[in-house]
Design an enzyme around this catalytic site. Structure first.
Site, PDB file in Angstrom:
ATOM      1  N   HIS A 179       0.786  -1.239   0.000  1.00 14.16           N
ATOM      2  CA  HIS A 179       0.000   0.000   0.000  1.00 14.16           C
ATOM      3  C   HIS A 179       0.815   1.285   0.000  1.00 14.16           C
ATOM      4  O   HIS A 179       0.258   2.370  -0.102  1.00 14.16           O
ATOM      5  CB  HIS A 179      -0.942   0.031   1.212  1.00 14.16           C
ATOM      6  CG  HIS A 179      -0.252   0.353   2.506  1.00 14.16           C
ATOM      7  ND1 HIS A 179       0.378  -0.601   3.255  1.00 14.16           N
ATOM      8  CD2 HIS A 179      -0.065   1.531   3.166  1.00 14.16           C
ATOM      9  CE1 HIS A 179       0.906  -0.035   4.330  1.00 14.16           C
ATOM     10  NE2 HIS A 179       0.663   1.261   4.300  1.00 14.16           N
TER      11      HIS A 179
HETATM   12  C1  UD1 Z   1      -1.923   6.020   5.281  1.00 17.07           C
HETATM   13  C2  UD1 Z   1      -0.627   6.555   5.872  1.00 17.07           C
HETATM   14  C3  UD1 Z   1       0.430   5.462   5.845  1.00 17.07           C
HETATM   15  C4  UD1 Z   1      -0.061   4.203   6.524  1.00 17.07           C
HETATM   16  C5  UD1 Z   1      -1.402   3.784   5.937  1.00 17.07           C
HETATM   17  C6  UD1 Z   1      -1.956   2.638   6.729  1.00 17.07           C
HETATM   18  C7  UD1 Z   1      -0.176   8.948   5.506  1.00 17.07           C
HETATM   19  C8  UD1 Z   1       0.624   9.931   4.741  1.00 17.07           C
HETATM   20  N1  UD1 Z   1      -0.112   7.679   5.076  1.00 17.07           N
HETATM   21  O1  UD1 Z   1      -1.673   5.710   3.931  1.00 17.07           O
HETATM   22  O2  UD1 Z   1       1.582   5.909   6.528  1.00 17.07           O
HETATM   23  O3  UD1 Z   1       0.867   3.182   6.331  1.00 17.07           O
HETATM   24  O4  UD1 Z   1      -2.330   4.878   6.014  1.00 17.07           O
HETATM   25  O5  UD1 Z   1      -2.908   1.926   6.044  1.00 17.07           O
HETATM   26  O6  UD1 Z   1      -0.812   9.319   6.458  1.00 17.07           O
HETATM   27  N2  UD1 Z   1      -9.096   5.077   0.980  1.00 17.07           N
HETATM   28  C9  UD1 Z   1     -10.340   4.507   0.924  1.00 17.07           C
HETATM   29  N3  UD1 Z   1     -10.970   4.220   2.090  1.00 17.07           N
HETATM   30  C10 UD1 Z   1     -10.446   4.470   3.309  1.00 17.07           C
HETATM   31  C11 UD1 Z   1      -9.177   5.055   3.355  1.00 17.07           C
HETATM   32  C12 UD1 Z   1      -8.508   5.352   2.194  1.00 17.07           C
HETATM   33  O7  UD1 Z   1     -10.866   4.270  -0.158  1.00 17.07           O
HETATM   34  O8  UD1 Z   1     -11.085   4.153   4.334  1.00 17.07           O
HETATM   35  C13 UD1 Z   1      -8.386   5.348  -0.280  1.00 17.07           C
HETATM   36  C14 UD1 Z   1      -8.670   6.756  -0.826  1.00 17.07           C
HETATM   37  O9  UD1 Z   1      -8.697   6.667  -2.215  1.00 17.07           O
HETATM   38  C15 UD1 Z   1      -7.433   7.525  -0.382  1.00 17.07           C
HETATM   39  C16 UD1 Z   1      -6.333   6.444  -0.465  1.00 17.07           C
HETATM   40  O10 UD1 Z   1      -6.982   5.256  -0.058  1.00 17.07           O
HETATM   41  O11 UD1 Z   1      -7.155   8.617  -1.209  1.00 17.07           O
HETATM   42  C17 UD1 Z   1      -5.142   6.730   0.422  1.00 17.07           C
HETATM   43  O12 UD1 Z   1      -5.550   6.930   1.793  1.00 17.07           O
HETATM   44  P1  UD1 Z   1      -4.648   7.820   2.792  1.00 17.07           P
HETATM   45  O13 UD1 Z   1      -5.201   7.737   4.144  1.00 17.07           O
HETATM   46  O14 UD1 Z   1      -4.428   9.166   2.216  1.00 17.07           O
HETATM   47  O15 UD1 Z   1      -3.237   7.125   2.729  1.00 17.07           O
HETATM   48  P2  UD1 Z   1      -2.860   5.596   2.911  1.00 17.07           P
HETATM   49  O16 UD1 Z   1      -2.246   5.125   1.642  1.00 17.07           O
HETATM   50  O17 UD1 Z   1      -4.001   4.858   3.467  1.00 17.07           O
HETATM   51  N1  UDP Z   2      -4.098  -5.251   8.868  1.00 20.62           N
HETATM   52  C1  UDP Z   2      -5.408  -5.688   9.019  1.00 20.62           C
HETATM   53  N2  UDP Z   2      -6.089  -6.051   7.895  1.00 20.62           N
HETATM   54  C2  UDP Z   2      -5.545  -6.010   6.659  1.00 20.62           C
HETATM   55  C3  UDP Z   2      -4.208  -5.570   6.523  1.00 20.62           C
HETATM   56  C4  UDP Z   2      -3.513  -5.185   7.646  1.00 20.62           C
HETATM   57  O1  UDP Z   2      -5.934  -5.765  10.137  1.00 20.62           O
HETATM   58  O2  UDP Z   2      -6.235  -6.348   5.693  1.00 20.62           O
HETATM   59  C5  UDP Z   2      -3.362  -4.836  10.073  1.00 20.62           C
HETATM   60  C6  UDP Z   2      -2.049  -5.549  10.277  1.00 20.62           C
HETATM   61  O3  UDP Z   2      -2.255  -6.778  10.946  1.00 20.62           O
HETATM   62  C7  UDP Z   2      -1.283  -4.532  11.103  1.00 20.62           C
HETATM   63  C8  UDP Z   2      -1.780  -3.201  10.577  1.00 20.62           C
HETATM   64  O4  UDP Z   2      -3.010  -3.473   9.918  1.00 20.62           O
HETATM   65  O5  UDP Z   2      -1.631  -4.641  12.482  1.00 20.62           O
HETATM   66  C9  UDP Z   2      -0.802  -2.610   9.606  1.00 20.62           C
HETATM   67  O6  UDP Z   2      -1.382  -1.513   8.996  1.00 20.62           O
HETATM   68  P1  UDP Z   2      -0.994  -1.023   7.533  1.00 20.62           P
HETATM   69  O7  UDP Z   2      -0.282  -2.078   6.800  1.00 20.62           O
HETATM   70  O8  UDP Z   2      -2.231  -0.450   6.922  1.00 20.62           O
HETATM   71  O9  UDP Z   2      -0.061   0.255   7.829  1.00 20.62           O
HETATM   72  P2  UDP Z   2       1.456   0.445   8.288  1.00 20.62           P
HETATM   73  O10 UDP Z   2       1.730  -0.449   9.425  1.00 20.62           O
HETATM   74  O11 UDP Z   2       2.320   0.198   7.099  1.00 20.62           O
HETATM   75  O12 UDP Z   2       1.508   1.882   8.638  1.00 20.62           O
END
Ligand code: UD1
Ligand code: UDP
Length: 387
Positions: A222
């Site tokens: 992601h």
């Molecule tokens: C964010 C964090 C990242 C973290 C990740 C965990 C920042 C800069 N990034 O990245 O560090 O590892 O969360 O998962 O804060 N979207 C949906 N539904 C949701 C949420 C997001 O559709 O509930 C989609 C939207 O298109 C959105 C995109 O995902 O634009 C990215 O979401 P965003 O929260 O901006 O960043 P992440 O890639 O999730």
């Molecule tokens: N996780 C989850 N469901 C999923 C993928 C990840 O519950 O489908 C959990 C995972 O076990 C871990 C956390 O989400 O505890 C990690 O989050 P993510 O990978 O979104 O973000 P990051 O840790 O890279 O910031």
């Protein structure tokens, strides 16, 4: 009678809700009447399977305040969160604001609190990738520099902070200019121990994906550097597909919404959907995820949290990144950095595919990080000094 200190527990993105579950549990079990937890949700993640499911499954109190900020560009999203947080801090008057990790939610809450002279406690302080092209690196560096209590998950994190001049202040009371750096270990390890017991995971996911008692690889992807670049996204997904088909091994991918969106945008969905070896599914719950992790042959990911959970559940991990904040894992040899390089992914697969006797030392504390954090916060507030 003891005074109750009100603290904000700020979440927004999936991993923060999971991390906050550990502190929330420690507060309920051991600090009721001493620390009053006010759960605040920025709304950064909002799909049911990216947010609500964790509150339900992990028994986290529902957010008392929800900013409903949603998705957006970095500036817009962070700015909206700061506005909301500032108003909330002014009206609710918390004694301290707890933030987690390195997301835009972390940065927004930390900046809003620090400028209102409310002390910030940063859980997962001191991690560095030394790559400021990652938005998370900017967020974590800035957050550490405005925090009063810095809770480090690893020894390396303390070293990283010291390099930036952030060292444990010898003299109490602590404040923003004289912070406390406290090595607590990782709240995610607390969770892995607590929820990873035999009787907890949700093993129905194995039947739903038709992988019970079958070998499979678990993969997640992601990071923006991988999803938003069609060349890298294709390289990783294509190599996973190639390994799955050649080795006849199932690859399970709980797909982050960001990745799903980009696969659709780059029109890459066809090839992945057609393979009988690919199980692409919506994001799963935490209990389902740890079941998938515990039963996987090995794990491939660019997630920070999943790298560590691979370690907690004693699985080798192939990391789709050039560098990692969790350097202990790579130095120890149970995780391997492969960037988005097909050759490196194949080499790492060959290295790890049949490794069953790797050892996984306790790099991330003793599983009591949340209690240590709560205890430190209470002692700090009892001294009655704000930053
Ligand atoms: C964010 C964090 C990242 C973290 C990740 C965990 C920042 C800069 N990034 O990245 O560090 O590892 O969360 O998962 O804060 N979207 C949906 N539904 C949701 C949420 C997001 O559709 O509930 C989609 C939207 O298109 C959105 C995109 O995902 O634009 C990215 O979401 P965003 O929260 O901006 O960043 P992440 O890639 O999730
Ligand atoms: N996780 C989850 N469901 C999923 C993928 C990840 O519950 O489908 C959990 C995972 O076990 C871990 C956390 O989400 O505890 C990690 O989050 P993510 O990978 O979104 O973000 P990051 O840790 O890279 O910031």
């Amino acid at each position: 009678m003891n005074q109750t200190h009100r603290i904000f527990n700020v979440v927004g993105a999936r991993p923060q809700i999971i991390k906050a579950a550990a502190l929330s549990r420690a507060l309920r079990e051991h600090y009721a009447g001493l620390l009053e937890e006010v759960m605040v949700h920025s709304g950064q993640h909002y799909d049911r399977n990216m947010s609500d499911v964790f509150f339900e499954e992990m028994g986290i109190p529902r957010p008392a305040h929800h900013l409903h900020v949603g998705s957006g560009t970095h500036g817009r999203q962070t700015g909206e969160m700061m506005r909301g947080m500032e108003d909330l801090i002014r009206s609710e008057n918390p004694r301290l604001v707890v933030v987690y990790g390195d997301t835009n939610t972390t940065l927004a809450a930390a900046l809003a609190a620090a400028k209102l002279k409310v002390p910030v406690a940063h859980v997962e302080a001191g991690l560095r990738s030394f790559n400021k092209y990652m938005p998370e690196e900017i967020n974590r560096v800035l957050c550490d520099h405005v925090s009063t209590l810095l809770f480090t998950p690893s020894r390396q994190a303390e070293i990283n902070l010291a390099r930036e001049g952030i060292v444990h202040s010898g003299e109490e009371p602590f404040d923003i200019d004289h912070p406390a750096v406290v090595h607590t270990g990782d709240v995610m390890f607390d969770n892995a121990l607590y929820y990873g017991r035999e009787d907890t995971g949700d093993s129905r996911v194995l039947d739903r994906l038709d992988i019970r008692d079958k070998p499979y690889v678990l993969a997640t992807l992601h990071r923006d550097m991988n999803t938003d670049d069609p060349g890298r996204l294709q390289a990783v997904m294509g190599t996973l597909l190639e390994i799955a088909e050649k080795e006849k091994i199932t690859v399970v991918i709980p797909l982050h919404p960001r990745t799903r969106k980009m696969i659709a945008e780059f029109r890459m969905g066809k090839s992945t959907a057609s393979s009988q070896w690919f199980r692409i599914t919506d994001p799963v719950s935490y209990l389902e995820m740890i079941t998938l992790e515990k039963n996987a042959r090995l794990i491939m990911t660019d997630s920070g949290g999943v790298q560590k959970e691979a370690h907690f559940f004693k699985k080798a991990c192939i990391v789709f990144r050039k560098e990692t904040e969790w350097v202990e894992l790579v130095n120890h040899g149970t995780a391997c950095l492969v960037d988005a390089s097909p050759e490196k992914i194949r080499e790492a697969w060959d290295l790890f595919r049949d490794q069953n006797n790797l050892d996984f030392p306790p790099f991330y504390g003793e599983g009591n990080a949340a209690s240590l954090i709560a205890g430190t916060i209470l002692r700090f507030l009892e001294r009655g000094k704000s930053s």
